[in-house]
Motif scaffolding. Structure first.
Motif, PDB file in Angstrom:
ATOM      1  N   TYR A  78       1.172  -1.523  -0.004  1.00 30.32           N
ATOM      2  CA  TYR A  78       0.008   0.415  -0.543  1.00 30.32           C
ATOM      3  C   TYR A  78       0.642   0.445   0.390  1.00 30.32           C
ATOM      4  O   TYR A  78       2.416   1.208   0.031  1.00 30.32           O
ATOM      5  N   THR A  79       0.407   2.159  -0.676  1.00 35.50           N
ATOM      6  CA  THR A  79       1.494   3.297  -0.243  1.00 35.50           C
ATOM      7  C   THR A  79       0.806   4.314   0.695  1.00 35.50           C
ATOM      8  O   THR A  79      -0.212   3.693   1.727  1.00 35.50           O
ATOM      9  N   ILE A  80       2.212   4.434   0.767  1.00 34.40           N
ATOM     10  CA  ILE A  80       2.584   5.196   2.951  1.00 34.40           C
ATOM     11  C   ILE A  80       0.954   6.340   2.644  1.00 34.40           C
ATOM     12  O   ILE A  80       0.832   6.227   3.655  1.00 34.40           O
ATOM     13  N   GLY A  81       0.913   6.915   1.807  1.00 35.12           N
ATOM     14  CA  GLY A  81      -0.216   7.876   2.347  1.00 35.12           C
ATOM     15  C   GLY A  81      -1.724   7.275   2.429  1.00 35.12           C
ATOM     16  O   GLY A  81      -1.811   7.770   3.192  1.00 35.12           O
ATOM     17  N   PHE A  82      -2.278   6.058   1.829  1.00 39.16           N
ATOM     18  CA  PHE A  82      -3.100   5.334   1.930  1.00 39.16           C
ATOM     19  C   PHE A  82      -3.404   4.552   3.753  1.00 39.16           C
ATOM     20  O   PHE A  82      -4.050   4.514   4.104  1.00 39.16           O
ATOM     21  N   GLN A  83      -1.784   4.399   4.036  1.00 41.79           N
ATOM     22  CA  GLN A  83      -1.583   3.519   5.481  1.00 41.79           C
ATOM     23  C   GLN A  83      -2.031   4.378   6.285  1.00 41.79           C
ATOM     24  O   GLN A  83      -2.267   4.799   7.247  1.00 41.79           O
ATOM     25  N   ILE A  84      -0.909   6.531   5.939  1.00 45.26           N
ATOM     26  CA  ILE A  84      -1.231   7.368   7.328  1.00 45.26           C
ATOM     27  C   ILE A  84      -3.255   7.489   7.240  1.00 45.26           C
ATOM     28  O   ILE A  84      -3.200   7.610   8.199  1.00 45.26           O
ATOM     29  N   PRO A  89       7.767  14.518  -0.489  1.00 45.13           N
ATOM     30  CA  PRO A  89       6.833  15.089  -1.808  1.00 45.13           C
ATOM     31  C   PRO A  89       5.575  14.481  -2.807  1.00 45.13           C
ATOM     32  O   PRO A  89       4.352  15.327  -3.161  1.00 45.13           O
ATOM     33  N   GLU A  90       5.118  13.011  -2.484  1.00 46.41           N
ATOM     34  CA  GLU A  90       3.485  12.263  -2.900  1.00 46.41           C
ATOM     35  C   GLU A  90       3.658  11.490  -2.149  1.00 46.41           C
ATOM     36  O   GLU A  90       4.546  10.416  -1.336  1.00 46.41           O
ATOM     37  N   PRO A  91       2.648  10.461  -1.494  1.00 44.85           N
ATOM     38  CA  PRO A  91       2.091   9.847  -0.966  1.00 44.85           C
ATOM     39  C   PRO A  91       2.200   7.983  -1.894  1.00 44.85           C
ATOM     40  O   PRO A  91       1.718   7.525  -2.670  1.00 44.85           O
ATOM     41  N   SER A  92       3.552   7.689  -2.569  1.00 42.44           N
ATOM     42  CA  SER A  92       4.139   7.089  -2.611  1.00 42.44           C
ATOM     43  C   SER A  92       4.598   5.468  -1.910  1.00 42.44           C
ATOM     44  O   SER A  92       3.893   5.390  -0.728  1.00 42.44           O
ATOM     45  N   TYR A  93       4.829   4.429  -2.536  1.00 43.43           N
ATOM     46  CA  TYR A  93       4.963   2.529  -2.413  1.00 43.43           C
ATOM     47  C   TYR A  93       6.681   2.684  -1.623  1.00 43.43           C
ATOM     48  O   TYR A  93       7.390   4.301  -1.736  1.00 43.43           O
ATOM     49  N   PRO A  94       5.958   2.797   0.279  1.00 48.30           N
ATOM     50  CA  PRO A  94       7.252   2.590   1.157  1.00 48.30           C
ATOM     51  C   PRO A  94       8.829   2.700   0.256  1.00 48.30           C
ATOM     52  O   PRO A  94      10.311   3.474   0.396  1.00 48.30           O
TER      53      PRO A  94
END
Length: 154
Positions: free
Chosen positions: A108-114, A143-148
């Motif tokens: 999952y993207t970091i954005g999704f997990q946060i 800069p963007e909610p990408s993958y870890p």
């Protein structure tokens, strides 16, 4: 000064099919308001297990507190319900894991997990949680909610 954290004679065991293994024996420590405390010791000495026991994360790893007490801001953590633990974890007490690469799920993207964490702790809409996640990432220079694996390697 008020004790923020008080651990007295903490004992922890891990369980598997064949036996129980005691991994902490009579650990005691107190942290007063305003103090900073570091757990120092050799690899395998119990630093991480002590930290996980404080937050009751050992419950998810076949571990249990078998003796002693853990009091956080006057509340008994050792006997606290799972629901009550969810109310304080992440807001009032948290843990920074030693290996940051294992803190995020690479699927999952970091954005999704946060965002999921914010939704678990705050009563906000998915949109507000997403906006807050993006704001937090921006504040730390991501800069963007990408993958870890994509974020860390930049």
């Amino acid at each position: 000064m008020t004790n923020v954290l008080d651990i007295q004679q903490l004992n922890v065991e891990f369980h598997n099919k064949s036996r129980n293994l005691q991994v902490l024996d009579n650990v005691s420590l107190t942290i007063k308001k305003g103090e900073t405390v570091c757990l120092v010791g050799e690899s395998g000495s119990g630093k991480t297990i002590t930290s996980k026991a404080i937050m009751r994360l050992i419950d998810y790893e076949h571990g249990s507190i078998t003796g002693g007490s853990i009091t956080f801001n006057g509340q008994d953590i050792a006997s606290m319900s799972s629901k009550k633990l969810l109310e304080i974890r992440g807001k009032k007490i948290s843990m920074v894991f030693q290996e940051p690469m294992s803190a995020f799920d690479p699927v999952y993207t970091i954005g999704f997990q946060i965002t999921e964490t914010i939704l678990k702790h705050d009563r906000v809409s998915k949109r507000k949680a997403w906006d807050k996640a993006i704001n937090l990432l921006t504040r730390v220079g991501i800069p963007e909610p990408s993958y870890p694996n994509e974020t860390i390697s930049r």
